[in-house]
Design an enzyme around this catalytic site. Structure first.
Site, PDB file in Angstrom:
ATOM      1  N   LYS A  40       6.120  -2.140  -1.374  1.00  0.00           N
ATOM      2  CA  LYS A  40       6.968  -1.305  -2.245  1.00  0.00           C
ATOM      3  C   LYS A  40       8.223  -2.238  -2.388  1.00  0.00           C
ATOM      4  O   LYS A  40       9.191  -2.296  -1.511  1.00  0.00           O
ATOM      5  CB  LYS A  40       7.344   0.064  -1.683  1.00  0.00           C
ATOM      6  CG  LYS A  40       8.159   0.963  -2.601  1.00  0.00           C
ATOM      7  CD  LYS A  40       9.068   1.970  -2.032  1.00  0.00           C
ATOM      8  CE  LYS A  40      10.120   1.501  -1.648  1.00  0.00           C
ATOM      9  NZ  LYS A  40      11.109   1.382  -2.940  1.00  0.00           N
ATOM     10  N   GLY A  85       8.164   1.899  -6.656  1.00  0.00           N
ATOM     11  CA  GLY A  85       8.287   3.432  -6.498  1.00  0.00           C
ATOM     12  C   GLY A  85       9.777   3.591  -6.016  1.00  0.00           C
ATOM     13  O   GLY A  85      10.473   2.539  -5.440  1.00  0.00           O
ATOM     14  N   ASP A  86      10.250   4.760  -5.505  1.00  0.00           N
ATOM     15  CA  ASP A  86      11.564   4.968  -4.822  1.00  0.00           C
ATOM     16  C   ASP A  86      11.146   5.433  -3.334  1.00  0.00           C
ATOM     17  O   ASP A  86       9.860   5.437  -3.127  1.00  0.00           O
ATOM     18  CB  ASP A  86      12.320   6.101  -5.530  1.00  0.00           C
ATOM     19  CG  ASP A  86      11.720   7.394  -5.738  1.00  0.00           C
ATOM     20  OD1 ASP A  86      10.806   7.807  -5.055  1.00  0.00           O
ATOM     21  OD2 ASP A  86      12.059   8.209  -6.506  1.00  0.00           O
ATOM     22  N   GLY A  87      12.148   5.506  -2.732  1.00  0.00           N
ATOM     23  CA  GLY A  87      12.107   5.734  -1.124  1.00  0.00           C
ATOM     24  C   GLY A  87      11.180   7.135  -0.768  1.00  0.00           C
ATOM     25  O   GLY A  87      10.365   7.264  -0.209  1.00  0.00           O
ATOM     26  N   GLY A 105       9.111   8.715  -3.191  1.00  0.00           N
ATOM     27  CA  GLY A 105       7.849   8.937  -3.659  1.00  0.00           C
ATOM     28  C   GLY A 105       6.886   7.978  -3.034  1.00  0.00           C
ATOM     29  O   GLY A 105       5.869   8.185  -3.016  1.00  0.00           O
ATOM     30  N   VAL A 106       7.373   6.839  -2.758  1.00  0.00           N
ATOM     31  CA  VAL A 106       6.544   5.766  -2.119  1.00  0.00           C
ATOM     32  C   VAL A 106       6.874   5.532  -0.769  1.00  0.00           C
ATOM     33  O   VAL A 106       5.938   5.239   0.081  1.00  0.00           O
ATOM     34  CB  VAL A 106       6.282   4.516  -3.155  1.00  0.00           C
ATOM     35  CG1 VAL A 106       5.439   3.351  -2.449  1.00  0.00           C
ATOM     36  CG2 VAL A 106       6.076   4.946  -4.465  1.00  0.00           C
ATOM     37  N   GLY A 107       7.957   5.216  -0.303  1.00  0.00           N
ATOM     38  CA  GLY A 107       8.504   4.811   0.849  1.00  0.00           C
ATOM     39  C   GLY A 107       8.018   5.718   1.845  1.00  0.00           C
ATOM     40  O   GLY A 107       7.439   5.474   3.401  1.00  0.00           O
ATOM     41  N   GLU A 113      14.629  -4.497  10.007  1.00  0.00           N
ATOM     42  CA  GLU A 113      15.840  -5.275   9.925  1.00  0.00           C
ATOM     43  C   GLU A 113      16.683  -4.562   9.269  1.00  0.00           C
ATOM     44  O   GLU A 113      16.639  -4.360   8.046  1.00  0.00           O
ATOM     45  CB  GLU A 113      15.370  -6.738   9.393  1.00  0.00           C
ATOM     46  CG  GLU A 113      16.354  -7.854   9.458  1.00  0.00           C
ATOM     47  CD  GLU A 113      17.171  -8.065   8.260  1.00  0.00           C
ATOM     48  OE1 GLU A 113      18.248  -7.583   8.220  1.00  0.00           O
ATOM     49  OE2 GLU A 113      16.915  -8.449   7.041  1.00  0.00           O
ATOM     50  N   CYS A 129      22.964  -8.730   4.871  1.00  0.00           N
ATOM     51  CA  CYS A 129      23.090  -7.976   6.078  1.00  0.00           C
ATOM     52  C   CYS A 129      23.861  -8.918   7.162  1.00  0.00           C
ATOM     53  O   CYS A 129      24.454  -8.291   8.078  1.00  0.00           O
ATOM     54  CB  CYS A 129      21.894  -7.523   6.352  1.00  0.00           C
ATOM     55  SG  CYS A 129      20.404  -8.725   6.527  1.00  0.00           S
ATOM     56  N   GLU A 188      29.397  -1.128   7.231  1.00  0.00           N
ATOM     57  CA  GLU A 188      28.863  -2.220   6.386  1.00  0.00           C
ATOM     58  C   GLU A 188      29.512  -2.025   4.734  1.00  0.00           C
ATOM     59  O   GLU A 188      29.032  -1.082   4.415  1.00  0.00           O
ATOM     60  CB  GLU A 188      27.447  -2.441   6.817  1.00  0.00           C
ATOM     61  CG  GLU A 188      26.860  -3.277   5.941  1.00  0.00           C
ATOM     62  CD  GLU A 188      25.454  -3.498   6.273  1.00  0.00           C
ATOM     63  OE1 GLU A 188      25.060  -4.772   6.426  1.00  0.00           O
ATOM     64  OE2 GLU A 188      24.651  -2.632   6.378  1.00  0.00           O
TER      65      GLU A 188
END
Length: 478
Positions: A170, A201-203, A205-207, A245, A279, A378
């Site tokens: 994804k 997709g987004d978090g 719906g798919v994540g 990560e 990061c 952050e």
């Protein structure tokens, strides 16, 4: 305008179960650059089942068979180099020079490195009468970010391919163009059906379905610590392996020596790379308190030399990726001002002459304390905090005083001193005097910066299970 309205499942481009689309915004001009289909749980299920089916055969391939496939992928990647560079610039605003010099080569480098490792990697080891076997973990789900899209896709895909795993990717819905082109590369390279699958997709719906699916054996996530925690929670009921990560707030300790000015200027330039959207960026610079005024003067001059503008031109700094990120960065810059840090360069608002696009002024704060918001959170933008220290022991203590532990940096003329400081910093990767670029070096974090390691042979082990076969060797007659 790009339109990517199909998903890549089981070696084919297929319609999503229910078509829903998302506009992709070009951060340089705030205009719609393309449209993608948004997958959902039903699409994830199809992709995972395709990967599970393919695992039965792909996991049994020989080293030579996998090398052949990976070399074909590398050849196709090289053919699409220009397309990938243009996509990175369009989707997330990386300057063209950075896309061509670093963003696209990073992915290619991970693949070439994995090919080299696979040629000699030991999957079996005799220990007396016991055989230790390293076997592919199974079906892997990859949830990758927008800031270094090809780097993060390939440092997961390459070792997974090499070790015999199958996968569902994804890519970030904020910057999905590179993921789409990468899926095309995999298809053109003739990667066997089901070994590699991609669902836009987004978090939610798919994540989430990729993290919870019972037939996924491992989920590898790169992104924010907040989202990483949710991935781990979602994965816990099925006890799948979770690799993360996550975020960072990396210290950059500058020692009191004759190269001080050079070290400070270099630290400013480094935080501005990729608009500060890395990061492992050295966001907290620690300098001797007695040289704070000198650090301010050097940093101000270095920041003034950073050009901001159209990423398709010659600017050093493009926009940040989205309005959401821009708003967050502006809020944190204002907090730095409100909490009493000295604003050395930059500040809130867009740079002069840029009234459209998510551009941020190259910003430097000095006289920052580690209790300030800008020293703790952050920011993920071109914002540097300079903190003072009285002793080197204090610098190390402050450097380690963070919930993160992804990276750290030391600048010193005396290499032995730098090495001593590096060993005392609690971070997964420490760079001395700009040392970097080693794709064999493990990459990953301590504390809330994640778990597990990517890159090189360390990345291979993330995708392997360990089996002990006792009595493998025949017993010797007495």
């Amino acid at each position: 305008m790009r339109e990517y309205l199909k998903l890549y499942i089981d070696g084919q481009w297929v319609e999503p179960v229910a078509l829903k689309t998302l506009d992709v915004i070009n951060p340089a001009n705030e205009e719609v650059a393309g449209k993608i289909a948004l997958g959902a749980e039903a699409d994830v299920d199809k992709a995972v089942k395709a990967a599970r089916k393919a695992f039965a055969t792909w996991s049994q391939t020989t080293r030579e068979e996998r090398l052949d496939v990976m070399q074909r992928v590398l050849a196709e990647y090289q053919k699409r180099f220009g397309d990938l560079a243009n996509a990175v610039t369009e989707e997330m605003g990386a300057p063209a020079s950075l896309a061509q010099r670093a963003q696209v080569p990073a992915g290619m480098g991970h693949l070439a490195t994995a090919i080299g490792i696979l040629k000699d990697f030991k999957f079996e080891e005799d220990r007396g009468a016991t055989m230790i076997v390293k076997e592919p973990i199974g079906v892997c789900s990859f949830i990758t970010p927008w800031n270094w899209p090809l780097n993060q896709i390939m440092c997961k895909v390459a070792p997974a391919l090499a070790t015999g795993c199958t996968m569902v990717l994804k890519p970030s819905e904020v910057a999905p163009f590179t993921g789409q082109i990468f899926a095309e590369i995999m298809h053109e390279a003739g990667v066997p059906a089901g070994v590699f699958n991609m669902v836009h997709g987004d978090g939610l719906g798919v994540g989430v379905p990729l993290s919870t699916h019972p037939e996924v054996d491992m989920v590898s996530f790169t992104g924010s610590t907040r989202a990483g925690i949710e991935v781990a929670k979602n994965a816990a009921p099925t006890v799948k392996r979770v690799h993360q990560e996550l975020g960072g707030k990396s210290p950059n300790i500058v020692l009191d020596d004759d190269v001080f000015a050079k070290s400070v200027a270099g630290g400013v330039r480094q935080i501005m790379t990729n608009s500060g959207q890395s990061c492992n960026a050295p966001t907290r610079m620690l300098v001797p308190s007695k040289r704070m005024d000198e650090a301010i003067a050097v940093a101000k001059e270095a920041a003034a030399q950073v050009t901001v503008g159209d990423p398709t031109g010659n600017a050093m700094l493009g926009p940040v990726v989205s309005k959401t990120q821009w708003d967050k960065i502006q809020d944190l810059i204002q907090k730095g001002i409100d909490e009493g840090a000295t604003l050395v360069a930059g500040g809130t608002g867009r740079p002069e002459g840029l009234d459209k696009g998510y551009y941020v002024k190259p910003t430097v704060f000095a006289n920052v304390t580690n209790e300030m918001t800008i020293a703790k959170e952050e920011i993920f933008g071109p914002v540097l905090s300079i903190l003072g220290y009285d002793t080197l022991e204090q610098a190390i203590e402050v450097g380690n005083d963070t919930e993160y532990g992804l990276a750290a940096y030391v600048q010193a003329e005396d290499l032995s001193k730098a090495r001593d400081v590096a060993k005392k910093l609690r971070a997964g990767q420490v760079s001395i005097n700009g040392g970097g670029g080693d794709m064999m070096a493990p990459f990953g974090g301590y504390k809330m910066s994640g778990n597990g390691r990517e890159w090189g042979d360390f990345g291979f082990h993330e995708f392997l299970e360990t089996k002990a076969i006792l009595g493998y060797a025949p017993k010797q007659e007495a």
